[in-house]
Design a protein around this motif. Structure first.
Motif, PDB file in Angstrom:
ATOM      1  N   ASN A  69       0.967  -1.123  -0.023  1.00  0.00           N
ATOM      2  CA  ASN A  69       0.116  -0.045  -0.058  1.00  0.00           C
ATOM      3  C   ASN A  69       0.870   1.184   0.038  1.00  0.00           C
ATOM      4  N   PHE A  70       0.394   2.336  -0.611  1.00  0.00           N
ATOM      5  CA  PHE A  70       1.128   3.575  -0.681  1.00  0.00           C
ATOM      6  C   PHE A  70       0.187   4.574  -0.147  1.00  0.00           C
ATOM      7  N   PRO A  71       0.883   5.652   0.569  1.00  0.00           N
ATOM      8  CA  PRO A  71      -0.117   6.696   0.763  1.00  0.00           C
ATOM      9  C   PRO A  71      -0.509   7.593  -0.090  1.00  0.00           C
ATOM     10  N   VAL A  72      -1.846   8.304   0.631  1.00  0.00           N
ATOM     11  CA  VAL A  72      -2.620   9.038  -0.631  1.00  0.00           C
ATOM     12  C   VAL A  72      -1.613  10.255  -1.174  1.00  0.00           C
ATOM     13  N   GLY A  73      -1.828  10.133  -2.316  1.00  0.00           N
ATOM     14  CA  GLY A  73      -1.156  11.317  -3.253  1.00  0.00           C
ATOM     15  C   GLY A  73      -0.158  10.478  -3.886  1.00  0.00           C
ATOM     16  N   HIS A  74       0.131   9.125  -3.524  1.00  0.00           N
ATOM     17  CA  HIS A  74       1.340   8.417  -4.107  1.00  0.00           C
ATOM     18  C   HIS A  74       0.704   7.125  -4.950  1.00  0.00           C
ATOM     19  N   GLY A  75       0.697   7.160  -6.014  1.00  0.00           N
ATOM     20  CA  GLY A  75       0.279   5.948  -6.906  1.00  0.00           C
ATOM     21  C   GLY A  75       1.393   4.906  -7.116  1.00  0.00           C
ATOM     22  N   VAL A  76       0.996   3.843  -7.762  1.00  0.00           N
ATOM     23  CA  VAL A  76       2.079   2.951  -7.906  1.00  0.00           C
ATOM     24  C   VAL A  76       1.859   2.506  -9.524  1.00  0.00           C
ATOM     25  N   SER A  77       2.878   2.643 -10.346  1.00  0.00           N
ATOM     26  CA  SER A  77       2.360   2.415 -11.692  1.00  0.00           C
ATOM     27  C   SER A  77       3.368   1.354 -12.585  1.00  0.00           C
ATOM     28  N   ILE A  78       4.592   1.758 -12.475  1.00  0.00           N
ATOM     29  CA  ILE A  78       5.360   0.804 -13.352  1.00  0.00           C
ATOM     30  C   ILE A  78       6.176   0.088 -12.616  1.00  0.00           C
ATOM     31  N   PHE A  79       6.488  -1.364 -12.702  1.00  0.00           N
ATOM     32  CA  PHE A  79       7.071  -1.936 -11.888  1.00  0.00           C
ATOM     33  C   PHE A  79       7.893  -3.196 -12.700  1.00  0.00           C
ATOM     34  N   LYS A  80       8.999  -3.880 -12.195  1.00  0.00           N
ATOM     35  CA  LYS A  80       9.709  -4.964 -12.825  1.00  0.00           C
ATOM     36  C   LYS A  80       9.691  -5.894 -11.819  1.00  0.00           C
ATOM     37  N   ILE A  81       9.693  -7.417 -12.127  1.00  0.00           N
ATOM     38  CA  ILE A  81       9.849  -8.473 -11.060  1.00  0.00           C
ATOM     39  C   ILE A  81      11.226  -9.138 -11.449  1.00  0.00           C
ATOM     40  N   ILE A  82      12.167  -9.428 -10.393  1.00  0.00           N
ATOM     41  CA  ILE A  82      13.322 -10.097 -10.717  1.00  0.00           C
ATOM     42  C   ILE A  82      13.652 -10.499  -9.343  1.00  0.00           C
ATOM     43  N   ASP A  83      14.580 -11.458  -9.198  1.00  0.00           N
ATOM     44  CA  ASP A  83      15.340 -11.673  -7.784  1.00  0.00           C
ATOM     45  C   ASP A  83      16.644 -10.926  -7.722  1.00  0.00           C
ATOM     46  N   ILE A  84      16.126  -9.733  -7.151  1.00  0.00           N
ATOM     47  CA  ILE A  84      17.468  -8.824  -7.143  1.00  0.00           C
ATOM     48  C   ILE A  84      18.553  -9.135  -5.991  1.00  0.00           C
ATOM     49  N   ASP A  85      18.183  -9.938  -4.899  1.00  0.00           N
ATOM     50  CA  ASP A  85      19.224 -10.287  -4.076  1.00  0.00           C
ATOM     51  C   ASP A  85      19.838 -11.576  -4.352  1.00  0.00           C
ATOM     52  N   LYS A  86      19.272 -12.301  -5.403  1.00  0.00           N
ATOM     53  CA  LYS A  86      19.633 -13.473  -5.750  1.00  0.00           C
ATOM     54  C   LYS A  86      19.462 -14.677  -4.636  1.00  0.00           C
ATOM     55  N   ASP A  87      18.293 -14.762  -4.031  1.00  0.00           N
ATOM     56  CA  ASP A  87      18.212 -15.473  -2.852  1.00  0.00           C
ATOM     57  C   ASP A  87      17.249 -16.655  -3.272  1.00  0.00           C
ATOM     58  N   GLY A  88      16.837 -16.688  -4.348  1.00  0.00           N
ATOM     59  CA  GLY A  88      15.891 -17.709  -4.847  1.00  0.00           C
ATOM     60  C   GLY A  88      14.310 -17.319  -4.868  1.00  0.00           C
ATOM     61  N   ASP A  89      14.020 -16.091  -4.641  1.00  0.00           N
ATOM     62  CA  ASP A  89      12.639 -15.807  -4.794  1.00  0.00           C
ATOM     63  C   ASP A  89      12.594 -14.375  -5.641  1.00  0.00           C
ATOM     64  N   LEU A  90      11.447 -14.198  -6.082  1.00  0.00           N
ATOM     65  CA  LEU A  90      11.462 -12.907  -7.243  1.00  0.00           C
ATOM     66  C   LEU A  90      10.878 -11.589  -6.164  1.00  0.00           C
ATOM     67  N   ASP A  91      11.717 -10.697  -6.266  1.00  0.00           N
ATOM     68  CA  ASP A  91      11.386  -9.181  -5.820  1.00  0.00           C
ATOM     69  C   ASP A  91      10.770  -8.305  -6.739  1.00  0.00           C
ATOM     70  N   ILE A  92      10.464  -7.232  -6.246  1.00  0.00           N
ATOM     71  CA  ILE A  92       9.579  -6.365  -7.376  1.00  0.00           C
ATOM     72  C   ILE A  92      10.173  -4.915  -6.999  1.00  0.00           C
ATOM     73  N   VAL A  93      10.419  -4.458  -8.228  1.00  0.00           N
ATOM     74  CA  VAL A  93      11.144  -2.887  -8.577  1.00  0.00           C
ATOM     75  C   VAL A  93      10.060  -2.258  -8.937  1.00  0.00           C
ATOM     76  N   THR A  94       9.647  -1.088  -8.189  1.00  0.00           N
ATOM     77  CA  THR A  94       8.470  -0.469  -8.624  1.00  0.00           C
ATOM     78  C   THR A  94       8.477   1.067  -8.648  1.00  0.00           C
ATOM     79  N   GLY A  95       7.979   1.958  -9.583  1.00  0.00           N
ATOM     80  CA  GLY A  95       8.154   3.631  -9.462  1.00  0.00           C
ATOM     81  C   GLY A  95       6.648   3.918  -9.780  1.00  0.00           C
ATOM     82  N   ASN A  96       6.725   5.320  -9.586  1.00  0.00           N
ATOM     83  CA  ASN A  96       5.329   6.125  -9.570  1.00  0.00           C
ATOM     84  C   ASN A  96       5.738   7.236 -10.439  1.00  0.00           C
ATOM     85  N   HIS A  97       4.707   7.845 -10.558  1.00  0.00           N
ATOM     86  CA  HIS A  97       4.563   9.514 -11.496  1.00  0.00           C
ATOM     87  C   HIS A  97       4.981  10.438 -10.646  1.00  0.00           C
TER      88      HIS A  97
END
Length: 467
Positions: A310-338
Motif C-alpha cells: 500500500n502507498f499513502p494518499v497522493g502516491h500511486g504505483v504504476s510501473i514495476f519489474k519483477i526480478i530476484d534482485i538479491d539472488k536468494d531464490g525468490d522474486l522481488d519487485i522494483v516499482t516506481g510512480n509518477h
C-alpha cells in the motif's frame, strides 16, 4: 431570394468562415508549436525532421535513430529484442498517436546511423488513423480539438511465441482503438513487412487497453495474454487457443483503480504462475495486487486478490519489474510512480512467515523532483549487482540508480545519462540491452514530446548482465 433565405445563407457562410478560420488556426498551432504535458497531441516537436546523428554524453554515446514520427506522443515505447535469432538485437517500437508498429534493424556498425533501417510492420494497429495527411489532420482536429477527445493506438508491445513455431511474436495493446489486443506472427524474414500475419484476439470499443504481458496462466504450456484497462479499472487474461479469432476472456479483477501495469510470475514459489498488477490511484493511495487462483483460472470467482503493498494518499504505483534482485531464490519487485519514487519490495515467502513485503525507497521523488514514466533493471556498471534505470518525463532526462551491493537500503546513488529539453522532452520509455554486442548494457529511449527514438551506447567498458 427572400430575406429569410438570405439570412440563412449568411448564417451558413459565417459558420463556414468561422470553421475555416478555426481549422487554419489549429493547423498553424499544430505544426508550429510544442505543447507538453497537455492533451494537445499532434504538435510539431523541435526534433521533427532532424537527420540521424551522434552526440556524446559523458560515459554514453547517444544515437538519434528516428525523428520522423507523426504526432507528438508518437514515440511512446521501444524494446530491444533479438527477434530473428541472428544474435543481434532489433528494436521494436510503438508510435502511439499514429497507431504504428515499427521495427529497426541494423547491418554493420551499430554506432553509425546509416546502418539502421526502419520497417513499418503496421500503420494501423488498432484500426489506425486515416491514411492521407489531409484526412488524418482533419480527423485529429475533430476528435482532439472539437470533441475534446484524443486518438490513440499502438501503446505497448509484449514479445513471446504465441503460435508454437519457435519464433517470438509481437502482442500489441491498441489503446483507445477498436482492436484492443493484436498479435503479429513473426515471419522467417522479419524485414518483409507484408509477411507479418495479424490477428485480433480481443476488441472492446469502450475499454482502454493499456498494457499487455504474456505467461502460461493455466499451465497448459501455451503463452496466454494478461492485460490491464487503465481507465476501466480491470485486469483480465485471454486463453491462448492459437486461433485467429477472439480468445476466451476471463476478468481477474474489475476494481483495480487506474490499473496500469500487469506482469506474470510465480511470486509465491508454488509452481503456478500468478498475476501482479499496479493500481495507480494516487487519490486514495496506490496498491500492488497479487492475484493467484484455485482450480480453474477461467472462472473469475476462483481468483484470490491480495494487496502486497500500500502507498499513502497522493502516491500511486504504476510501473514495476519483477526480478530476484538479491539472488536468494525468490522474486522481488522494483516499482516506481509518477511522483518520482522508486521502491524495492523484498519477497517474504521463503523467509517470512507473516508474508509482509518490506519496502525500500531507493529514489525519493519529492526531494529530487522526478516524475517517472518507465523503469528497467540490469547491471549497468558491470559490478555484478542489479541497478535501476528510469525515464523522467518531468526533468526530461534518463538516469540510473547504482546498487551499492547491499541492495536493500534506501537512497541509491543517482547518475544522469542525459538531460535535454530538445531530445528528451516527456521522456517516456527506457529499456536496457546490449545493442552493440560489446558486453555491457546500452539504453534505448522513446521521448514522447521530442518524438524521437534514441540509443545511448554504454562506454564504461564493463561486462554487464541483463536479467
Amino acid at each position: 431570394m427572400t430575406k429569410k433565405s438570405n439570412i440563412i445563407l449568411l448564417t451558413v457562410l459565417v459558420i463556414f468562415i468561422a470553421g475555416f478560420v478555426y481549422v487554419g488556426y489549429r493547423f498553424y498551432k499544430t505544426y508550429n508549436s510544442i505543447q507538453v504535458g497537455k492533451r494537445n497531441y499532434g504538435y510539431k516537436s523541435t526534433c521533427k525532421g532532424l537527420a540521424s546523428q551522434i552526440f556524446l554524453r559523458g560515459d554514453w554515446m547517444g544515437l538519434l535513430i528516428d525523428s520522423d514520427i507523426n504526432f507528438t506522443d508518437g514515440a511512446h515505447n521501444i524494446v530491444p529484442y533479438d527477434l530473428d535469432n541472428d544474435g543481434k538485437l532489433e528494436l521494436i517500437a510503438n508510435s502511439y498517436r499514429s497507431d504504428v508498429l515499427i521495427l529497426y534493424k541494423y547491418d554493420g556498425d551499430t554506432h553509425s546511423p546509416l546502418n539502421w533501417s526502419k520497417y513499418v510492420i503496421d500503420n494501423s494497429v488498432g484500426e489506425g488513423n486515416p491514411k492521407t495527411p489531409v484526412i488524418k489532420f482533419l480527423s485529429s482536429i475533430v476528435k482532439e480539438k472539437l470533441l475534446g477527445g484524443y486518438t490513440g493506438g499502438a501503446h505497448y508491445t509484449a514479445i513471446s511465441d504465441m503460435n508454437g513455431d519457435s519464433r517470438d511474436d509481437l502482442i500489441v495493446a491498441g489503446d483507445l482503438k477498436r482492436y484492443d489486443i493484436v498479435i503479429y506472427e513473426t515471419p522467417k524474414d522479419i524485414t518483409k513487412v507484408s509477411l507479418w500475419e495479424k490477428h485480433f484476439v480481443y476488441k472492446n470499443d469502450s475499454h482502454r487497453t493499456y498494457h499487455v504481458e504474456t505467461g502460461d496462466i493455466d499451465g497448459d504450456g501455451e503463452q496466454d495474454i494478461v492485460f490491464t484497462t487503465k481507465t476501466d479499472n480491470s485486469v483480465g487474461w485471454l486463453k491462448n487457443d492459437r486461433s485467429s479469432s477472439e480468445w476466451y476472456l476471463t476478468w481477474v479483477d474489475n476494481n483495480c483503480i487506474r490499473c496500469f501495469n500487469a506482469r506474470v510470475a510465480d511470486i509465491d514459489n508454488d509452481g503456478q504462475n500468478d498475476i501482479i498488477a499496479s493500481e495507480d490511484n494516487s487519490t486514495n493511495g496506490g496498491k500492488l495486487h497479487f492475484y493467484s487462483y484455485l482450480n480453474n483460472p477461467t472462472l473469475q470467482a476462483n481468483w484470490i486478490n491480495r494487496v502486497i503493498a500500500n502507498f499513502p494518499v497522493g502516491h500511486g504505483v504504476s510501473i514495476f519489474k519483477i526480478i530476484d534482485i538479491d539472488k536468494d531464490g525468490d522474486l522481488d519487485i522494483v516499482t516506481g510512480n509518477h511522483q518520482g519514487e522508486i521502491y524495492i519490495l523484498k519477497n517474504p515467502y521463503l523467509n517470512n512467515g507473516d508474508q509482509v513485503w518490506k519496502k525500500y525507497r531507493i529514489s525519493n521523488g519529492t526531494i529530487n523532483n522526478h516524475s517517472l514514466r518507465e523503469i528497467d533493471i540490469g547491471d549497468v556498471d558491470g559490478d555484478g549487482d542489479i541497478d535501476v534505470i528510469a525515464a523522467d518525463c518531468k526533468k526530461d532526462m534518463v538516469f540510473w540508480l547504482e546498487n551499492g551491493g547491499i541492495t536493500f537500503y534506501e537512497n541509491w546513488e543517482e547518475h544522469v545519462i542525459d538531460k535535454s529539453n530538445q531530445y528528451l522532452r516527456w521522456c517516456h520509455s527506457v529499456e536496457l540491452g546490449d545493442i552493440d554486442g560489446d558486453g555491457d548494457l546500452d539504453v534505448v529511449v522513446a521521448a514522447a514530446a521530442s518524438n524521437v527514438f534514441i540509443i545511448y551506447f554504454n562506454n564504461m567498458n564493463t561486462n554487464s548482465i541483463n536479467p
